[in-house]
Design a protein around this motif. Sequence first.
Motif, PDB file in Angstrom:
ATOM      1  N   ARG A  25     -13.374  11.857   7.911  1.00  0.00           N
ATOM      2  CA  ARG A  25     -14.506  11.138   8.556  1.00  0.00           C
ATOM      3  C   ARG A  25     -15.571  10.745   7.639  1.00  0.00           C
ATOM      4  O   ARG A  25     -16.061  11.644   6.643  1.00  0.00           O
ATOM      5  N   SER A  26     -15.959   9.508   7.563  1.00  0.00           N
ATOM      6  CA  SER A  26     -16.749   8.756   6.594  1.00  0.00           C
ATOM      7  C   SER A  26     -16.371   8.986   4.944  1.00  0.00           C
ATOM      8  O   SER A  26     -17.343   9.121   3.782  1.00  0.00           O
ATOM      9  N   LYS A  27     -14.901   9.394   4.789  1.00  0.00           N
ATOM     10  CA  LYS A  27     -14.539   9.513   3.517  1.00  0.00           C
ATOM     11  C   LYS A  27     -12.992   8.619   3.342  1.00  0.00           C
ATOM     12  O   LYS A  27     -12.794   7.947   2.308  1.00  0.00           O
ATOM     13  N   HIS A  28     -12.360   8.363   4.532  1.00  0.00           N
ATOM     14  CA  HIS A  28     -11.074   7.461   4.277  1.00  0.00           C
ATOM     15  C   HIS A  28     -10.735   6.989   5.491  1.00  0.00           C
ATOM     16  O   HIS A  28     -11.442   7.166   6.298  1.00  0.00           O
ATOM     17  N   GLY A  29      -9.789   6.016   5.402  1.00  0.00           N
ATOM     18  CA  GLY A  29      -9.295   5.280   6.233  1.00  0.00           C
ATOM     19  C   GLY A  29      -9.965   3.833   6.424  1.00  0.00           C
ATOM     20  O   GLY A  29     -10.059   3.055   5.195  1.00  0.00           O
ATOM     21  N   GLY A  30     -10.311   3.321   7.350  1.00  0.00           N
ATOM     22  CA  GLY A  30     -11.025   1.873   7.544  1.00  0.00           C
ATOM     23  C   GLY A  30     -12.367   1.960   7.730  1.00  0.00           C
ATOM     24  O   GLY A  30     -13.175   2.502   7.015  1.00  0.00           O
ATOM     25  N   PHE A  31     -12.969   1.462   8.923  1.00  0.00           N
ATOM     26  CA  PHE A  31     -14.417   1.636   8.920  1.00  0.00           C
ATOM     27  C   PHE A  31     -14.879   2.989   9.437  1.00  0.00           C
ATOM     28  O   PHE A  31     -14.043   3.892  10.092  1.00  0.00           O
ATOM     29  N   TYR A  32     -16.051   3.411   9.253  1.00  0.00           N
ATOM     30  CA  TYR A  32     -16.543   4.575   9.510  1.00  0.00           C
ATOM     31  C   TYR A  32     -17.271   4.766  11.004  1.00  0.00           C
ATOM     32  O   TYR A  32     -17.663   3.733  11.362  1.00  0.00           O
ATOM     33  N   TRP A  52      -0.793  15.369   9.916  1.00  0.00           N
ATOM     34  CA  TRP A  52      -0.475  14.071  10.757  1.00  0.00           C
ATOM     35  C   TRP A  52       0.150  13.157  10.127  1.00  0.00           C
ATOM     36  O   TRP A  52       0.479  12.156  10.883  1.00  0.00           O
ATOM     37  N   LYS A  53       0.374  13.336   8.682  1.00  0.00           N
ATOM     38  CA  LYS A  53       1.167  12.182   7.976  1.00  0.00           C
ATOM     39  C   LYS A  53       0.451  10.794   8.182  1.00  0.00           C
ATOM     40  O   LYS A  53       1.023   9.778   8.201  1.00  0.00           O
ATOM     41  N   SER A  54      -0.825  11.097   8.095  1.00  0.00           N
ATOM     42  CA  SER A  54      -1.590   9.799   8.199  1.00  0.00           C
ATOM     43  C   SER A  54      -1.400   8.683   7.175  1.00  0.00           C
ATOM     44  O   SER A  54      -1.402   7.483   7.548  1.00  0.00           O
ATOM     45  N   THR A  55      -1.494   9.118   5.985  1.00  0.00           N
ATOM     46  CA  THR A  55      -1.154   8.074   4.959  1.00  0.00           C
ATOM     47  C   THR A  55       0.178   7.365   5.299  1.00  0.00           C
ATOM     48  O   THR A  55       0.233   5.941   4.863  1.00  0.00           O
ATOM     49  N   GLU A  56       1.154   7.926   5.598  1.00  0.00           N
ATOM     50  CA  GLU A  56       2.448   7.269   5.876  1.00  0.00           C
ATOM     51  C   GLU A  56       2.287   6.379   6.914  1.00  0.00           C
ATOM     52  O   GLU A  56       3.075   5.233   6.873  1.00  0.00           O
ATOM     53  N   TYR A  89       0.794  -1.111   0.216  1.00  0.00           N
ATOM     54  CA  TYR A  89       0.072   0.039  -0.096  1.00  0.00           C
ATOM     55  C   TYR A  89       0.994   1.213  -0.032  1.00  0.00           C
ATOM     56  O   TYR A  89       1.964   1.266   0.820  1.00  0.00           O
ATOM     57  N   GLU A  90       0.478   2.102  -0.898  1.00  0.00           N
ATOM     58  CA  GLU A  90       1.262   3.387  -0.912  1.00  0.00           C
ATOM     59  C   GLU A  90       0.776   4.519   0.152  1.00  0.00           C
ATOM     60  O   GLU A  90      -0.583   4.400   0.283  1.00  0.00           O
ATOM     61  N   ALA A  91       1.609   5.530  -0.012  1.00  0.00           N
ATOM     62  CA  ALA A  91       1.177   6.408   1.148  1.00  0.00           C
ATOM     63  C   ALA A  91       0.354   7.513   0.561  1.00  0.00           C
ATOM     64  O   ALA A  91       0.423   8.849   0.383  1.00  0.00           O
ATOM     65  N   ASN A  92      -1.065   7.237  -0.008  1.00  0.00           N
ATOM     66  CA  ASN A  92      -2.164   8.113  -0.369  1.00  0.00           C
ATOM     67  C   ASN A  92      -3.372   7.194  -0.142  1.00  0.00           C
ATOM     68  O   ASN A  92      -3.557   6.295   0.048  1.00  0.00           O
ATOM     69  N   ARG A 151     -10.863   8.436  11.524  1.00  0.00           N
ATOM     70  CA  ARG A 151     -10.337   9.687  12.128  1.00  0.00           C
ATOM     71  C   ARG A 151      -9.090  10.070  12.119  1.00  0.00           C
ATOM     72  O   ARG A 151      -8.358   9.917  12.780  1.00  0.00           O
ATOM     73  N   TRP A 152      -8.643  10.597  10.888  1.00  0.00           N
ATOM     74  CA  TRP A 152      -7.049  10.671  10.492  1.00  0.00           C
ATOM     75  C   TRP A 152      -6.842  12.042   9.966  1.00  0.00           C
ATOM     76  O   TRP A 152      -5.802  12.205   9.560  1.00  0.00           O
ATOM     77  N   GLY A 153      -8.062  12.948   9.898  1.00  0.00           N
ATOM     78  CA  GLY A 153      -7.551  14.229   9.544  1.00  0.00           C
ATOM     79  C   GLY A 153      -8.914  14.748   9.522  1.00  0.00           C
ATOM     80  O   GLY A 153      -9.924  14.431   9.315  1.00  0.00           O
ATOM     81  N   LYS A 154      -9.056  16.193   9.346  1.00  0.00           N
ATOM     82  CA  LYS A 154     -10.181  17.071   9.597  1.00  0.00           C
ATOM     83  C   LYS A 154     -11.069  16.736   8.190  1.00  0.00           C
ATOM     84  O   LYS A 154     -12.320  17.033   8.368  1.00  0.00           O
ATOM     85  N   GLU A 155     -10.586  16.094   7.223  1.00  0.00           N
ATOM     86  CA  GLU A 155     -11.389  15.748   6.289  1.00  0.00           C
ATOM     87  C   GLU A 155     -11.750  14.363   5.833  1.00  0.00           C
ATOM     88  O   GLU A 155     -12.312  14.119   4.714  1.00  0.00           O
TER      89      GLU A 155
END
Length: 462
Positions: free
Chosen positions: A265-272, A235-239, A22-25, A259-263
């Motif tokens: 929630r319900s858009k990125h990461g794992g479960f919402y 936060w360097k979340s994807t890294e 997995y890449e950091a994006n 919950r990895w950045g202000k943008e």
Amino acid sequence: MKKIFLSLLLLCSMEAFAQKKYEANWASIDSRPIPGWFEDSKFGIFIHWGLFSVPSFAPTARDIDGVYDQYSEWYWWKWQDKKGRTSPIFQKFHDQVYGADFKYQDFVKDFKAELFKPNEWAKIIEQSGAKYVVLTSKHHEGFALWPSAQSWNWNAVDVGPHRDLLGDLTAAVKEKGLHMGYYYSLYEWYNPLYRNDVDKYVDNHMIPQLKDLVTTYKPDVVWTDGEWDHPSEVWKSTEFLAWLYNESPVKETVVVNDRWGKETRSKHGGFYTTEYDLVHEGNADNMKFSRPWEECRGIGGSFGYNRSEILEDYSSSAQLIHILVEKVARGGNLLLNIGPTADGRIPVIMQQRLKDMGDWMKVNDQAIYGTRAWAQAPAFRKGNKVFFTQKGKDIYVLTTEWMDTIPVENINTPKRVTLLGYKGEVKTSMKGSKLSITAPSLTPVTIPCQYAWVYKLEGAAK
């Protein structure tokens, strides 16, 4: 020739594995499937425990309107936030009880956890029917429940209990065969490094601390929070997530939230995530999630223990079971919070609620674990009394009110209809694709459980 074939097969397998890096994006991170154990588990226990458990104070719904104002774990911020609408309430309480010269850091002397028995906690959680645990490793106050090098003299081993609270509970929970995870606050309210240089805080404090938590304790869940101050790029979340998914010791099994950045929630990461039904995507009634999701909430109005709460501030056992039924029927999980006291006890009222949930689960757990939302179920509306889950070709009808007749539409003729926990016959009639279930006549002795009831329709899914 056989050896050559096996060598080629091995090379192909290694190449396929390499392609899964997995890449950091976010496009790459979001493509990772969520391990199936999470959706199958359905029910978890959240635990908020820290220095805030010493004052254990916040106003309640009886005092002021607003969900977030009832959170005792926000004590330090609410007390210091001179512009906040609840600041005077916290200020008055603090001055009267502790005195104007008493600093938040002084609470550490009373955070002793002298009655903390992790094996008892694990037993209570296991008996509730929950399949995973999420403990606050560090809340926004920055106090760590494990011997974190990044929180020198501000962790539970260096000061206070002088004990690895997180490690001891982790061992007890895993011994019960449950999944263990950690809540982690990305930001810290009054950390000087965070307030003066966010980039240095992320590079020298947050990322190393998160990696230490993962490599030392090997969590099944990484549940971040406090992301709203900055976008995920800061936060360097994807890294971090690329490291978590590619290199960490839990890369195959770990799940994360959104919950990895202000943008994000319900858009990125794992479960919402949702919180006290404060949803972040679509309409609350007829909402559809594009990924697995989880509702988190307390038994009362606070996550951390709140001494201000009285009986009426706590959800009843019936209400909690109904919440579980609703969330699972809509395809989600329930992460139900308990707030232990500073000395390490799970309040008796919380134990009682968890016991009632466990008793109900013993009868009806097959309608919860491993199920998914039934695609043909009627649209959800608040006030619904009938819910549905599906497992394979079987459909489960969950009623939160005892009903003499229950109609079910858009199904095949079931091979068999049973009431879970009841050995007697259940009468039904079928007309076209509509089934009518007649509830059996039961007595207080023969009724299989309280609060909600489940009919199993074997082979009824189309």
